[in-house]
Design a protein around this motif. Structure first.
Motif, PDB file in Angstrom:
ATOM      1  N   ASN A   1      62.141  99.337  41.224  1.00 45.08           N
ATOM      2  CA  ASN A   1      63.142  99.288  42.355  1.00 45.08           C
ATOM      3  C   ASN A   1      63.479  97.941  42.907  1.00 45.08           C
ATOM      4  OD1 ASN A   1      62.784 102.061  42.783  1.00 45.08           O
ATOM      5  ND2 ASN A   1      60.787 101.767  43.405  1.00 45.08           N
ATOM      6  N   SER A   2      62.364  97.033  42.842  1.00 39.39           N
ATOM      7  CA  SER A   2      62.925  95.620  43.348  1.00 39.39           C
ATOM      8  C   SER A   2      62.772  94.598  42.449  1.00 39.39           C
ATOM      9  CB  SER A   2      62.123  95.437  44.617  1.00 39.39           C
ATOM     10  OG  SER A   2      60.740  95.519  44.478  1.00 39.39           O
ATOM     11  N   GLY A   3      63.042  93.352  42.772  1.00 39.75           N
ATOM     12  CA  GLY A   3      62.657  92.119  41.667  1.00 39.75           C
ATOM     13  C   GLY A   3      61.033  92.015  41.723  1.00 39.75           C
ATOM     14  N   ALA A   4      60.413  92.134  43.037  1.00 38.70           N
ATOM     15  CA  ALA A   4      59.099  91.747  43.264  1.00 38.70           C
ATOM     16  C   ALA A   4      58.165  92.612  42.500  1.00 38.70           C
ATOM     17  CB  ALA A   4      58.748  91.764  44.695  1.00 38.70           C
ATOM     18  N   GLU A   5      58.748  94.044  42.298  1.00 41.92           N
ATOM     19  CA  GLU A   5      57.972  95.103  41.611  1.00 41.92           C
ATOM     20  C   GLU A   5      58.090  94.714  40.061  1.00 41.92           C
ATOM     21  OE1 GLU A   5      57.958 100.001  41.559  1.00 41.92           O
ATOM     22  OE2 GLU A   5      59.398  98.970  42.530  1.00 41.92           O
TER      23      GLU A   5
ATOM     24  N   GLY B   1      58.517  77.690  42.817  1.00 39.64           N
ATOM     25  CA  GLY B   1      58.951  79.247  42.463  1.00 39.64           C
ATOM     26  C   GLY B   1      58.979  79.978  43.537  1.00 39.64           C
ATOM     27  N   TYR B   2      60.063  80.939  43.174  1.00 38.63           N
ATOM     28  CA  TYR B   2      59.872  82.359  44.158  1.00 38.63           C
ATOM     29  C   TYR B   2      59.872  83.387  43.344  1.00 38.63           C
ATOM     30  CZ  TYR B   2      61.159  85.703  47.537  1.00 38.63           C
ATOM     31  OH  TYR B   2      61.206  86.787  48.415  1.00 38.63           O
ATOM     32  N   HIS B   3      58.981  84.274  43.529  1.00 39.40           N
ATOM     33  CA  HIS B   3      59.102  85.621  42.906  1.00 39.40           C
ATOM     34  C   HIS B   3      58.807  86.684  43.714  1.00 39.40           C
ATOM     35  CE1 HIS B   3      58.769  83.098  39.145  1.00 39.40           C
ATOM     36  NE2 HIS B   3      57.658  82.567  39.941  1.00 39.40           N
ATOM     37  N   GLY B   4      58.708  86.675  45.071  1.00 35.01           N
ATOM     38  CA  GLY B   4      58.876  88.177  45.827  1.00 35.01           C
ATOM     39  C   GLY B   4      57.978  87.771  47.088  1.00 35.01           C
ATOM     40  N   ARG B   5      57.917  89.075  47.580  1.00 34.90           N
ATOM     41  CA  ARG B   5      57.292  89.129  49.039  1.00 34.90           C
ATOM     42  C   ARG B   5      56.081  90.202  49.061  1.00 34.90           C
ATOM     43  NH1 ARG B   5      60.169  87.201  53.488  1.00 34.90           N
ATOM     44  NH2 ARG B   5      62.455  86.469  53.300  1.00 34.90           N
TER      45      ARG B   5
ATOM     46  N   ILE C   1      58.285  81.591  34.676  1.00 32.28           N
ATOM     47  CA  ILE C   1      59.292  80.678  35.289  1.00 32.28           C
ATOM     48  C   ILE C   1      60.672  81.276  35.339  1.00 32.28           C
ATOM     49  CG2 ILE C   1      59.797  79.710  32.917  1.00 32.28           C
ATOM     50  CD1 ILE C   1      59.561  77.004  34.441  1.00 32.28           C
ATOM     51  N   GLU C   2      61.300  80.771  36.450  1.00 32.27           N
ATOM     52  CA  GLU C   2      62.556  80.991  36.653  1.00 32.27           C
ATOM     53  C   GLU C   2      63.507  79.663  35.918  1.00 32.27           C
ATOM     54  OE1 GLU C   2      63.472  81.316  41.234  1.00 32.27           O
ATOM     55  OE2 GLU C   2      61.472  80.359  40.939  1.00 32.27           O
ATOM     56  N   PRO C   3      64.081  80.308  35.139  1.00 31.66           N
ATOM     57  CA  PRO C   3      64.932  79.247  34.204  1.00 31.66           C
ATOM     58  C   PRO C   3      65.730  78.313  34.859  1.00 31.66           C
ATOM     59  CG  PRO C   3      65.731  81.214  33.275  1.00 31.66           C
ATOM     60  CD  PRO C   3      64.583  81.330  34.441  1.00 31.66           C
TER      61      PRO C   3
ATOM     62  N   ALA D   1      60.151  84.798  31.583  1.00 36.38           N
ATOM     63  CA  ALA D   1      61.485  84.241  32.235  1.00 36.38           C
ATOM     64  C   ALA D   1      61.884  85.337  33.422  1.00 36.38           C
ATOM     65  CB  ALA D   1      62.645  84.201  31.414  1.00 36.38           C
ATOM     66  N   ASP D   2      61.647  84.762  34.517  1.00 38.06           N
ATOM     67  CA  ASP D   2      61.991  85.573  35.933  1.00 38.06           C
ATOM     68  C   ASP D   2      63.601  85.263  36.026  1.00 38.06           C
ATOM     69  OD1 ASP D   2      62.582  86.704  38.356  1.00 38.06           O
ATOM     70  OD2 ASP D   2      61.098  86.151  39.407  1.00 38.06           O
ATOM     71  N   GLU D   3      64.466  85.846  35.509  1.00 41.07           N
ATOM     72  CA  GLU D   3      65.917  85.992  35.625  1.00 41.07           C
ATOM     73  C   GLU D   3      66.411  87.083  36.648  1.00 41.07           C
ATOM     74  OE1 GLU D   3      68.354  84.357  33.258  1.00 41.07           O
ATOM     75  OE2 GLU D   3      67.036  83.839  31.496  1.00 41.07           O
ATOM     76  N   ILE D   4      65.840  87.289  37.784  1.00 38.75           N
ATOM     77  CA  ILE D   4      66.148  88.272  38.747  1.00 38.75           C
ATOM     78  C   ILE D   4      67.347  87.503  39.360  1.00 38.75           C
ATOM     79  CG2 ILE D   4      65.490  89.185  41.031  1.00 38.75           C
ATOM     80  CD1 ILE D   4      62.612  89.571  39.596  1.00 38.75           C
ATOM     81  N   GLN D   5      67.540  86.314  39.609  1.00 38.11           N
ATOM     82  CA  GLN D   5      68.683  85.696  40.313  1.00 38.11           C
ATOM     83  C   GLN D   5      69.530  84.987  39.142  1.00 38.11           C
ATOM     84  OE1 GLN D   5      69.433  82.838  44.149  1.00 38.11           O
ATOM     85  NE2 GLN D   5      67.615  83.708  44.011  1.00 38.11           N
ATOM     86  N   THR D   6      69.001  84.609  38.068  1.00 39.94           N
ATOM     87  CA  THR D   6      69.778  83.856  37.119  1.00 39.94           C
ATOM     88  C   THR D   6      70.563  84.963  36.254  1.00 39.94           C
ATOM     89  OG1 THR D   6      67.913  83.773  35.751  1.00 39.94           O
ATOM     90  CG2 THR D   6      68.855  81.783  37.088  1.00 39.94           C
TER      91      THR D   6
ATOM     92  N   ALA E   1      66.704  92.058  38.199  1.00 40.04           N
ATOM     93  CA  ALA E   1      67.014  92.795  39.493  1.00 40.04           C
ATOM     94  C   ALA E   1      68.407  92.398  40.000  1.00 40.04           C
ATOM     95  CB  ALA E   1      65.765  92.685  40.419  1.00 40.04           C
ATOM     96  N   LYS E   2      68.365  92.035  41.210  1.00 45.54           N
ATOM     97  CA  LYS E   2      69.685  91.537  41.802  1.00 45.54           C
ATOM     98  C   LYS E   2      70.911  91.833  41.126  1.00 45.54           C
ATOM     99  CE  LYS E   2      67.621  87.988  44.756  1.00 45.54           C
ATOM    100  NZ  LYS E   2      66.463  87.459  44.474  1.00 45.54           N
ATOM    101  N   GLY E   3      71.574  91.214  40.377  1.00 37.59           N
ATOM    102  CA  GLY E   3      72.853  91.448  39.781  1.00 37.59           C
ATOM    103  C   GLY E   3      73.018  92.488  38.987  1.00 37.59           C
TER     104      GLY E   3
HETATM  105  C1  LIG Z   1      64.984  87.645  44.782  1.00 31.87           C
HETATM  106  C2  LIG Z   1      64.110  87.253  43.563  1.00 31.87           C
HETATM  107  C3  LIG Z   1      62.770  87.969  43.315  1.00 31.87           C
HETATM  108  C4  LIG Z   1      62.410  89.293  44.447  1.00 31.87           C
HETATM  109  O1  LIG Z   1      63.427  90.196  44.110  1.00 31.87           O
HETATM  110  P1  LIG Z   1      63.295  91.688  45.389  1.00 31.87           P
HETATM  111  O2  LIG Z   1      64.140  92.395  44.903  1.00 31.87           O
HETATM  112  O3  LIG Z   1      63.730  90.708  46.587  1.00 31.87           O
HETATM  113  O4  LIG Z   1      61.766  91.808  45.605  1.00 31.87           O
HETATM  114  C5  LIG Z   1      61.912  87.623  42.413  1.00 31.87           C
HETATM  115  N1  LIG Z   1      62.338  86.633  41.652  1.00 31.87           N
HETATM  116  C6  LIG Z   1      63.409  85.773  41.835  1.00 31.87           C
HETATM  117  C7  LIG Z   1      63.863  84.696  40.815  1.00 31.87           C
HETATM  118  C8  LIG Z   1      64.427  86.211  42.928  1.00 31.87           C
HETATM  119  O5  LIG Z   1      65.661  85.324  42.913  1.00 31.87           O
END
Ligand SMILES: *Cc1c(COP(=O)(O)O)cnc(C)c1O
Length: 447
Positions: free
Chosen positions: A132-136, A160-164, A230-232, A263-268, A292-294
């Motif tokens: 459902n979400s990036g963190a998941e 780095g940012y990977h969620g909450r 890692i986020e690229p 590769a955490d490509e949730i934003q990229t 996730a995201k896009g």
């Molecule tokens: C936003 C983000 C997450 C977390 O995604 P959520 O859908 O908010 O849980 C994880 N990794 C990266 C790189 C993000 O930008």
């Protein structure tokens, strides 16, 4: 059936129009109700309530038309309420809204996994799972990597940012606002130095990678590491683009030691950087990739995609969730992916980069506080510092963002030091509206 569909918001006039002060009276009323009903812990960038959005604009409840340079944090890459997304959502919602894929499956889930397997880097055999979400998604990538390697240690990076969620808070670098007072955090998480060219001085990507890998060797031992995540290009950390060679060197170290490279490509991901995925830029092929995201034009959907041997190493029933890969979210994703392919949104992201670069470079030549311009595609940022130094200037950053907000331009900040203005416009934004938005941001430096 098409004639029964509601009209799309993409017909909105593509202009900035302020007919009240911001926030207007109806937004102020809703802000008061928000304060009385919504937890104060939920943050807010702008005190403006939305009525419709599409193309490059957000229309508020007072009739003001704002320029969107944030895409709801890199989500509405194809544009808000894209007709292909809206149409598929409406059809799917009329057919069925949920069954749970693990109970009685449906084709949309499989089709999204097929698309992820096809579009993500590498032509090896892949599998995907949806959440459902990036963190998941990141949490599940950790579960999968640990199950496959039978190891525990997870390596992440500065900024780095990977969620909450609890595990992803442990993976995330920045304390305020993400972690403060929420511990204890999950164990077996190790943070390594990140390549940050603006602050590293003249060190090359492979050189910084060797600092990180020798630290891994000494402090953890390569044979104990399950995954390097890692986020690229780092997102919340401030759009930090590692020096060339940094990511390939990490990937090589991971391969040598049987470590799963994630590769955490949730934003990229999904055309944001001018490629399907930011890993494509240096031809790095991750073992696993989180998305996730896009991915779904605004609906909550996330995925883990990767090597079939890794993805299939988990026992049956070990992965899943009630809503993961919800049919409406999958329908939206298929519409968004269709839009990305038919409209060649990777090419569009590169066009947006040219406009962003041109405007940001002329801003930098006029404003010595702009220490760095970086990013790729429709994911660009400026880092603001005390002129002539690398000392962060979060106060100026906040002031410029607020000035833009007051003029009806939705801009976001980022960065460990809170001194980065980041630009994530929807790829549907008209060129002139993007330029106007950036001019308004630039004017905020003099206000
Ligand atoms: C936003 C983000 C997450 C977390 O995604 P959520 O859908 O908010 O849980 C994880 N990794 C990266 C790189 C993000 O930008």
């Amino acid at each position: 059936m098409t004639d029964t569909l509601l009209p799309s918001a993409t017909t909105l006039p593509q202009e900035r129009r302020l007919i009240t002060e911001l926030p207007g009276p109806r937004s102020r009323e809703l802000m008061a109700r928000r304060a009385a009903a919504v937890s104060a812990g939920v943050g807010g960038t702008m005190p403006v309530f939305v009525e419709r959005a599409g193309g490059g604009v957000i229309i508020d409840v007072d009739g003001n038309s704002l320029i969107d340079l944030g895409s709801g944090i890199a989500v509405t890459t194809v544009g808000n309420a894209h007709p292909l997304v809206v149409e598929r959502i409406q059809r799917q919602a009329a057919d069925f809204t949920h069954t749970c894929f693990m109970v009685t499956p449906y084709a949309g889930y499989v089709e999204v996994c097929e698309a992820l397997n096809r579009l993500t880097p590498g032509d090896h055999v892949k599998r995907s799972a949806l959440f459902n979400s990036g963190a998941e998604a990141v949490e599940n990538a950790v579960k999968i990597a640990r199950a496959f390697t039978k190891r525990q240690a997870i390596v992440v990076f500065d900024h780095g940012y990977h969620g909450r969620t609890n595990l992803t808070m442990a993976l995330t670098a920045k304390n305020m606002p993400y972690k403060q007072s929420f511990g204890p955090f999950a164990p077996e998480v190790y943070r390594m130095p990140m390549s940050y060219p603006f602050r590293d001085g003249p060190h090359s990507g492979p050189e910084v990678a060797s600092w990180a890998t020798s630290k891994m060797e000494k402090e953890i031992g390569g044979a104990n590491i399950a995954a390097i995540i890692i986020e690229p290009i780092q997102g919340e950390g401030g759009f930090i683009v590692p020096a060339p060679g940094f990511l390939p060197a990490l990937k090589e170290y991971a391969a040598q030691h049987g470590i799963v490279y994630v590769a955490d490509e949730i934003q990229t991901g999904f055309c944001r950087t001018g490629d399907w995925f930011a890993s494509d830029h240096e031809a790095v092929v991750p073992d696993l990739i989180t998305t996730a995201k896009g991915i779904a034009g605004g609906l909550p959907l996330a995925g883990v995609t990767g090597r079939a041997d890794i993805m299939d190493s988990v026992h049956v029933g070990g992965l899943g969730g009630t809503y993961g890969g919800n049919p409406i979210a999958c329908a939206a994703a298929l519409g968004a992916i269709e839009a990305m392919e038919t409209e060649d949104l990777n090419a569009r992201a590169r066009e947006v980069e040219m406009i962003l670069r041109e405007r940001l470079e002329s801003l930098a030549s006029a404003q010595p506080a702009v220490g760095d311009i970086r990013g790729r595609g429709a994911m660009m940022a400026i880092e603001l510092v005390m002129p002539g130094t690398v000392t962060p200037d979060p106060e100026l950053t906040g002031r410029v963002a607020k000035a833009a907000h007051a003029q009806g331009v939705v801009t976001l900040t980022a960065g460990t030091y809170g001194n980065v203005l980041r630009f994530l416009p929807p790829l549907s934004i008209p060129d002139d509206l993007l330029r106007q938005g950036l001019d308004i941001v630039a004017a905020g430096f003099n206000g």
